[in-house]
Scaffold this active site. Structure first.
Site, PDB file in Angstrom:
ATOM      1  N   ASP A 172      42.574  43.249  48.377  1.00  8.02           N
ATOM      2  CA  ASP A 172      41.521  42.561  47.630  1.00  8.02           C
ATOM      3  C   ASP A 172      42.035  41.197  47.202  1.00  8.02           C
ATOM      4  O   ASP A 172      42.813  41.087  46.262  1.00  8.02           O
ATOM      5  CB  ASP A 172      41.132  43.401  46.409  1.00  8.02           C
ATOM      6  N   ARG A 174      40.246  38.612  46.141  1.00  8.09           N
ATOM      7  CA  ARG A 174      39.238  37.840  45.423  1.00  8.09           C
ATOM      8  C   ARG A 174      39.794  37.232  44.134  1.00  8.09           C
ATOM      9  O   ARG A 174      40.542  37.868  43.419  1.00  8.09           O
ATOM     10  CB  ARG A 174      38.035  38.718  45.087  1.00  8.09           C
TER      11      ARG A 174
END
Ligand SMILES: [Zn+2]
Length: 248
Positions: A172, A174
């Site tokens: 991930d 982000r």
């Protein structure tokens, strides 16, 4: 080139904030009527642009500063605001990562399309809130082409986390910093966040936002995304799903 007469029209709708040493130009609000369940709700929409801070920028002449940078990006993030977001004592936010397949085509491989529409409903019903639509977050930050590759691996049995890591990406990647900088421009009071993802709560808190609460957002489970939703809970640390029936 923005001429002076055009600058006069938009000058009150441009703001600038900073993040990570860069400038973030925010334009809006733009009135955006949206049909939700047969009713038209009026949202107020802002888009933003991140650029390296220029030396020639001025404190007041923001529109003129736009002439010194390129503002023609193809894909940018934006935020959809509802009600008196700045002042309401209890406002909701959603940090929604773009999902081309789920949001636009309505793919049932994930729950993004459902979460997007449901967040808008929740915010409109609540009376004030902001839905951040984060354009550089496709496939948890790996991009659309890589997401297609990851989907092919998932069809061979890999879960969402393994598919991303096998392709050489972080599970991930982000980052919410830029969106949080824009959030702080729009509101200083505490917020409640619509999410099942503890990383989003942590990102807000470590950036100094007061997160007063969390609204869970599960739904649209089906045979197509059962494994995806389970992986979110079992491997990505998402808060548990409220008891509900998986529709086969
Ligand atoms: Zn999705």
């Amino acid at each position: 080139m923005i001429k002076p007469n055009i600058a006069a029209i938009i000058k009150d709708k441009i703001k600038r904030t900073q993040h990570g040493g860069d400038d973030i130009y925010v334009v809006g609000p733009v009135k955006l009527p949206v049909e939700l369940d047969g009713e038209t709700k009026i949202f107020h929409w802002y888009s933003w642009l991140r650029r390296e801070a220029g030396e020639e920028r001025s404190a007041e002449r923001l529109v003129e500063d736009l002439n010194r940078i390129s503002y023609a990006d193809l894909q940018q993030s934006s935020v959809l605001v509802y009600g008196d977001f700045e002042n309401n004592a209890d406002a909701l936010i959603r940090m929604h990562s773009i999902c081309h397949t789920g949001d636009i085509f309505g793919s049932a491989r994930c729950d993004c399309g459902f979460q997007l529409k449901q967040s808008m409903r929740i915010i409109a019903e609540h009376g004030s809130g902001a839905l951040f639509y984060l354009a550089n977050h496709e496939g948890r930050g790996i991009g659309l082409f890589s997401k297609a590759l990851a989907y092919l691996l998932q069809e061979e049995g890999l879960d969402t986390v393994d598919a991303n890591t096998e392709l050489g990406f972080a599970d991930d990647g982000r980052d919410y910093g830029e969106a949080i900088a824009v959030l702080k421009l729009l509101r200083r009071l505490p917020v409640s966040i619509i999410t099942n993802n503890p990383r989003k709560v942590d990102a807000l808190r470590s950036a100094g936002m007061n997160v007063a609460g969390r609204v869970p957002l599960w739904g649209n489970a089906s045979v197509y995304n059962e494994k995806y939703l389970q992986t979110k809970m079992n491997r990505s640390g998402h808060f548990g799903m409220e008891p509900q029936k998986i529709v086969k």
